[in-house]
Design an enzyme around this catalytic site. Structure first.
Site, PDB file in Angstrom:
ATOM      1  N   CYS A   1      50.253  49.333  37.446  1.00 51.03           N
ATOM      2  CA  CYS A   1      50.479  50.351  36.409  1.00 51.03           C
ATOM      3  C   CYS A   1      49.319  51.339  36.393  1.00 51.03           C
ATOM      4  O   CYS A   1      49.526  52.543  36.194  1.00 51.03           O
ATOM      5  CB  CYS A   1      50.669  49.704  35.043  1.00 51.03           C
ATOM      6  SG  CYS A   1      52.314  48.969  34.824  1.00 51.03           S
TER       7      CYS A   1
ATOM      8  N   HIS B   1      57.327  48.496  34.525  1.00 53.89           N
ATOM      9  CA  HIS B   1      56.633  47.225  34.744  1.00 53.89           C
ATOM     10  C   HIS B   1      57.610  46.062  34.590  1.00 53.89           C
ATOM     11  O   HIS B   1      58.030  45.718  33.483  1.00 53.89           O
ATOM     12  CB  HIS B   1      55.458  47.054  33.780  1.00 53.89           C
ATOM     13  CG  HIS B   1      54.723  45.763  34.019  1.00 53.89           C
ATOM     14  ND1 HIS B   1      53.622  45.663  34.833  1.00 53.89           N
ATOM     15  CD2 HIS B   1      54.982  44.503  33.584  1.00 53.89           C
ATOM     16  CE1 HIS B   1      53.224  44.405  34.881  1.00 53.89           C
ATOM     17  NE2 HIS B   1      54.034  43.678  34.117  1.00 53.89           N
TER      18      HIS B   1
ATOM     19  N   ASN C   1      57.149  38.688  47.201  1.00 54.87           N
ATOM     20  CA  ASN C   1      56.644  37.386  46.781  1.00 54.87           C
ATOM     21  C   ASN C   1      56.886  37.244  45.292  1.00 54.87           C
ATOM     22  O   ASN C   1      56.509  38.121  44.510  1.00 54.87           O
ATOM     23  CB  ASN C   1      55.140  37.278  47.080  1.00 54.87           C
ATOM     24  CG  ASN C   1      54.857  37.292  48.581  1.00 54.87           C
ATOM     25  OD1 ASN C   1      55.516  36.604  49.348  1.00 54.87           O
ATOM     26  ND2 ASN C   1      53.899  38.090  48.999  1.00 54.87           N
TER      27      ASN C   1
ATOM     28  N   GLY D   1      52.743  32.894  46.387  1.00 55.33           N
ATOM     29  CA  GLY D   1      51.426  33.531  46.454  1.00 55.33           C
ATOM     30  C   GLY D   1      51.381  34.920  45.850  1.00 55.33           C
ATOM     31  O   GLY D   1      50.545  35.741  46.241  1.00 55.33           O
TER      32      GLY D   1
ATOM     33  N   THR E   1      50.169  37.723  43.862  1.00 54.60           N
ATOM     34  CA  THR E   1      48.863  37.938  43.220  1.00 54.60           C
ATOM     35  C   THR E   1      48.912  39.046  42.173  1.00 54.60           C
ATOM     36  O   THR E   1      48.154  38.998  41.210  1.00 54.60           O
ATOM     37  CB  THR E   1      47.776  38.279  44.257  1.00 54.60           C
ATOM     38  OG1 THR E   1      48.181  39.417  45.006  1.00 54.60           O
ATOM     39  CG2 THR E   1      47.528  37.099  45.190  1.00 54.60           C
TER      40      THR E   1
ATOM     41  N   HIS F   1      56.813  44.030  43.441  1.00 54.97           N
ATOM     42  CA  HIS F   1      56.523  44.947  44.544  1.00 54.97           C
ATOM     43  C   HIS F   1      57.134  44.420  45.827  1.00 54.97           C
ATOM     44  O   HIS F   1      57.296  43.213  46.005  1.00 54.97           O
ATOM     45  CB  HIS F   1      55.019  45.159  44.708  1.00 54.97           C
ATOM     46  CG  HIS F   1      54.235  43.889  44.866  1.00 54.97           C
ATOM     47  ND1 HIS F   1      53.856  43.128  43.784  1.00 54.97           N
ATOM     48  CD2 HIS F   1      53.769  43.253  45.969  1.00 54.97           C
ATOM     49  CE1 HIS F   1      53.180  42.076  44.211  1.00 54.97           C
ATOM     50  NE2 HIS F   1      53.121  42.114  45.536  1.00 54.97           N
TER      51      HIS F   1
HETATM   52  P1  AMP Z   1      51.282  39.867  46.649  1.00 56.82           P
HETATM   53  O1  AMP Z   1      50.451  38.793  47.303  1.00 56.82           O
HETATM   54  O2  AMP Z   1      52.675  39.889  47.154  1.00 56.82           O
HETATM   55  O3  AMP Z   1      51.181  39.847  45.152  1.00 56.82           O
HETATM   56  O4  AMP Z   1      50.649  41.233  47.178  1.00 56.82           O
HETATM   57  C1  AMP Z   1      49.778  42.049  46.475  1.00 56.82           C
HETATM   58  C2  AMP Z   1      49.311  43.090  47.440  1.00 56.82           C
HETATM   59  O5  AMP Z   1      48.701  44.139  46.719  1.00 56.82           O
HETATM   60  C3  AMP Z   1      48.283  42.581  48.469  1.00 56.82           C
HETATM   61  O6  AMP Z   1      48.780  42.798  49.778  1.00 56.82           O
HETATM   62  C4  AMP Z   1      47.050  43.440  48.176  1.00 56.82           C
HETATM   63  O7  AMP Z   1      46.332  43.775  49.331  1.00 56.82           O
HETATM   64  C5  AMP Z   1      47.653  44.648  47.482  1.00 56.82           C
HETATM   65  N1  AMP Z   1      46.754  45.331  46.576  1.00 56.82           N
HETATM   66  C6  AMP Z   1      46.014  44.791  45.581  1.00 56.82           C
HETATM   67  N2  AMP Z   1      45.315  45.742  44.940  1.00 56.82           N
HETATM   68  C7  AMP Z   1      45.607  46.909  45.553  1.00 56.82           C
HETATM   69  C8  AMP Z   1      45.184  48.272  45.359  1.00 56.82           C
HETATM   70  N3  AMP Z   1      44.316  48.597  44.389  1.00 56.82           N
HETATM   71  N4  AMP Z   1      45.688  49.215  46.172  1.00 56.82           N
HETATM   72  C9  AMP Z   1      46.559  48.884  47.147  1.00 56.82           C
HETATM   73  N5  AMP Z   1      47.000  47.640  47.378  1.00 56.82           N
HETATM   74  C10 AMP Z   1      46.527  46.658  46.595  1.00 56.82           C
HETATM   75 ZN    ZN Z   2      52.481  46.956  35.929  1.00 55.66          ZN
END
Ligand code: AMP
Ligand code: ZN
Length: 114
Positions: free
Chosen positions: A7, A46, A87, A93, A95, A100
Site C-alpha cells: 500500500c 488491499h 503465495n 511462504g 511474506t 500479489h
Molecule cells: P511473497 O514471498 O510471495 O510474499 O513475495 C513478496 C515479494 O515482495 C518478494 O519477492 C520480495 O522481494 C518483494 N518485495 C518486498 N518488498 C519489496 C519492495 N519494497 N519493492 C519491491 N518488491 C518487494
Molecule cells: Zn496493502
C-alpha cells in the site's frame, strides 16, 4: 498512512520501479528478483491473500491477469513464456500480506514445482 508495504508503494510513500499502472492495478519490479524479469502485480485494493478474495473482487482479479499479460508484452517475454505465482499464507511462504502475483520470466525457468 498504511502499514502495508505494498500500500505504501501504491501511495508513493516508498519508492519502486513501476512498470504498469491503471486505476485498479499496479505492477513494479521485485526488489529481489529471481529471474531477469520479476514483476509484482497487485490490486490497489488491499486484499491480504487469496483466502480473502470475495465475489465482489472477481472482476478485479480478472483485471490483474489482463495487466499481467500487458506487462509480459511490454517487457518482451510474452512470446517465450513466463510463470505466474501467488503465495498464500504461511506454508507457501507469503511474506507481504497484500495479495500479489509474481510474474517471472526472461529465461528458461527450468524444472517445474508442479
Ligand atoms: P511473497 O514471498 O510471495 O510474499 O513475495 C513478496 C515479494 O515482495 C518478494 O519477492 C520480495 O522481494 C518483494 N518485495 C518486498 N518488498 C519489496 C519492495 N519494497 N519493492 C519491491 N518488491 C518487494
Ligand atoms: Zn496493502
Amino acid at each position: 498512512m498504511s502499514e502495508c508495504i505494498f500500500c505504501k508503494i501504491i501511495n508513493r510513500e516508498i519508492p519502486s520501479e513501476i512498470v504498469y499502472e491503471n486505476n485498479e492495478v499496479l505492477a513494479f519490479k521485485d526488489i529481489n528478483p529471481v529471474s531477469p524479469v520479476h514483476v509484482i502485480v497487485i490490486p490497489k485494493k488491499h486484499i491480504c491473500c487469496a483466502n480473502m478474495i470475495e465475489n465482489e473482487d472477481v472482476e478485479l482479479i480478472g483485471k490483474i491477469f489482463i495487466a499481467i499479460k500487458e506487462v509480459a508484452n511490454k517487457l518482451g517475454i510474452a512470446e517465450d513464456g513466463y510463470r505466474i505465482i501467488n503465495n498464500c499464507g504461511e506454508n507457501a511462504g507469503q511474506t507481504v500480506k497484500h495479495i500479489h502475483f509474481h510474474l517471472i520470466g526472461g529465461t528458461n525457468l527450468g524444472e517445474k514445482l508442479i
